[in-house]
Design a protein around this motif. Structure first.
Motif, PDB file in Angstrom:
ATOM      1  N   ASP A 110      90.133  64.464  56.545  1.00  0.00           N
ATOM      2  CA  ASP A 110      89.575  64.680  55.104  1.00  0.00           C
ATOM      3  C   ASP A 110      89.927  63.980  54.258  1.00  0.00           C
ATOM      4  OD1 ASP A 110      88.115  66.612  56.373  1.00  0.00           O
ATOM      5  OD2 ASP A 110      89.068  68.453  55.679  1.00  0.00           O
ATOM      6  N   ARG A 113      88.893  60.082  54.966  1.00  0.00           N
ATOM      7  CA  ARG A 113      87.334  60.160  54.673  1.00  0.00           C
ATOM      8  C   ARG A 113      86.958  59.991  53.163  1.00  0.00           C
ATOM      9  NH1 ARG A 113      82.867  62.019  58.307  1.00  0.00           N
ATOM     10  NH2 ARG A 113      83.630  62.255  60.430  1.00  0.00           N
ATOM     11  N   TYR A 127      79.714  51.425  54.462  1.00  0.00           N
ATOM     12  CA  TYR A 127      80.102  52.880  54.590  1.00  0.00           C
ATOM     13  C   TYR A 127      79.121  53.380  55.679  1.00  0.00           C
ATOM     14  CZ  TYR A 127      80.488  57.965  54.394  1.00  0.00           C
ATOM     15  OH  TYR A 127      80.751  59.274  54.713  1.00  0.00           O
ATOM     16  N   SER A 131      80.793  55.229  59.254  1.00  0.00           N
ATOM     17  CA  SER A 131      80.561  56.398  59.477  1.00  0.00           C
ATOM     18  C   SER A 131      80.118  56.608  60.787  1.00  0.00           C
ATOM     19  CB  SER A 131      79.996  57.289  58.097  1.00  0.00           C
ATOM     20  OG  SER A 131      78.709  56.780  58.012  1.00  0.00           O
ATOM     21  N   LEU A 134      82.667  57.253  63.207  1.00  0.00           N
ATOM     22  CA  LEU A 134      83.366  58.387  63.029  1.00  0.00           C
ATOM     23  C   LEU A 134      82.461  59.631  63.543  1.00  0.00           C
ATOM     24  CD1 LEU A 134      86.169  59.078  61.941  1.00  0.00           C
ATOM     25  CD2 LEU A 134      85.304  59.143  59.909  1.00  0.00           C
ATOM     26  N   ASP A 135      81.351  59.539  63.234  1.00  0.00           N
ATOM     27  CA  ASP A 135      80.291  60.598  63.452  1.00  0.00           C
ATOM     28  C   ASP A 135      80.426  60.999  64.954  1.00  0.00           C
ATOM     29  OD1 ASP A 135      80.141  61.199  60.645  1.00  0.00           O
ATOM     30  OD2 ASP A 135      78.129  60.199  60.714  1.00  0.00           O
ATOM     31  N   GLU A 138      83.487  62.632  65.771  1.00  0.00           N
ATOM     32  CA  GLU A 138      83.278  64.055  65.274  1.00  0.00           C
ATOM     33  C   GLU A 138      82.439  64.989  66.264  1.00  0.00           C
ATOM     34  OE1 GLU A 138      83.906  67.376  63.238  1.00  0.00           O
ATOM     35  OE2 GLU A 138      85.267  65.516  62.964  1.00  0.00           O
ATOM     36  N   GLN A 168      90.154  59.785  65.648  1.00  0.00           N
ATOM     37  CA  GLN A 168      89.383  59.727  64.288  1.00  0.00           C
ATOM     38  C   GLN A 168      90.342  59.007  63.165  1.00  0.00           C
ATOM     39  OE1 GLN A 168      86.941  63.206  63.109  1.00  0.00           O
ATOM     40  NE2 GLN A 168      87.025  63.965  65.486  1.00  0.00           N
ATOM     41  N   LEU A 172      89.783  55.719  60.977  1.00  0.00           N
ATOM     42  CA  LEU A 172      89.713  55.796  59.715  1.00  0.00           C
ATOM     43  C   LEU A 172      90.858  54.656  58.924  1.00  0.00           C
ATOM     44  CD1 LEU A 172      89.332  59.557  59.003  1.00  0.00           C
ATOM     45  CD2 LEU A 172      87.728  57.525  58.056  1.00  0.00           C
TER      46      LEU A 172
END
Length: 197
Positions: A110, A113, A127, A131, A134-135, A138, A168, A172
């Motif tokens: 978090d 992110r 971005y 993302s 990363l999504d 997730e 993850q 990041l």
């Protein structure tokens, strides 16, 4: 413009000033008796159910519910302090020994992110690209988490979930490193352009 508290103050002042006039309109003592004679005895609708508790003592069901709720809240508080359940309680209840680790990874992800969002605020396309990767990770993590309660080998599934969280976090970190290099390159490019002019 009048404030709501002004109305309240005026009403309180009015009641205080006219209290004696209000007291003269009190009902007589035999009024309730006459009402009961006219309608008969009122049905008792507000019965309190009581539970037998150790012989002759009784316990109101509301008190019992309060005790159960207090014990439950104490247990959740204990789990939170012992294992760090705040981030992912579903996982913590299934495997409390890994709850602190999941919590630490979730907090770090978090934080990273939020930093990624802050650094890419001037470049939404970048971005969006960052993302997307990363999504996907997730979504895979959420799929693993949904399978956890019914998995025959929970230990292997937990290891896969932890590995996903590590990926993850690594992703990041790599994205943030790339953003920092881009920012440094932009600064040096601006510095070079300012010295040429």
């Amino acid at each position: 413009m009048r404030k709501p508290s002004d109305k309240k103050d005026r009403l309180e002042r009015f009641v205080r000033d006219n209290r004696e006039a209000f007291d003269s309109f009190e009902p007589s003592d035999d009024l309730w008796g006459r009402i009961e004679e006219q309608f008969g005895e009122a049905p008792k609708t507000n019965k309190v159910k009581r539970l037998k508790w150790w012989g002759k003592a009784y316990l109101d069901w509301r008190i019992a519910a309060g005790i159960v709720m207090a014990v439950g809240m104490s247990y959740v508080y204990y789990l939170n302090n012992q294992y760090g359940v705040t981030r992912d309680p579903k996982v913590a209840l299934v495997v409390p020994t890994y709850a602190r680790e999941f919590n630490q990874y979730s907090l770090a992800i978090d934080e990273k992110r939020n930093e990624l969002v802050r650094l890419t605020s001037d470049n939404p396309e970048l971005y969006k690209e960052f993302s997307g990767d990363l999504d996907r990770l997730e979504r895979n993590y959420q799929n693993l988490k949904s399978e956890l309660p019914k998995a025959p080998n929970q230990e292997a599934l937990i290891q896969a979930m932890i590995q996903n969280l590590q990926w993850q976090l690594d992703l990041l970190n790599q994205q943030l490193t790339i953003l920092q290099r881009i920012k440094e390159a932009d600064k040096s490019h601006e510095k070079d352009n300012s010295t040429i002019i």
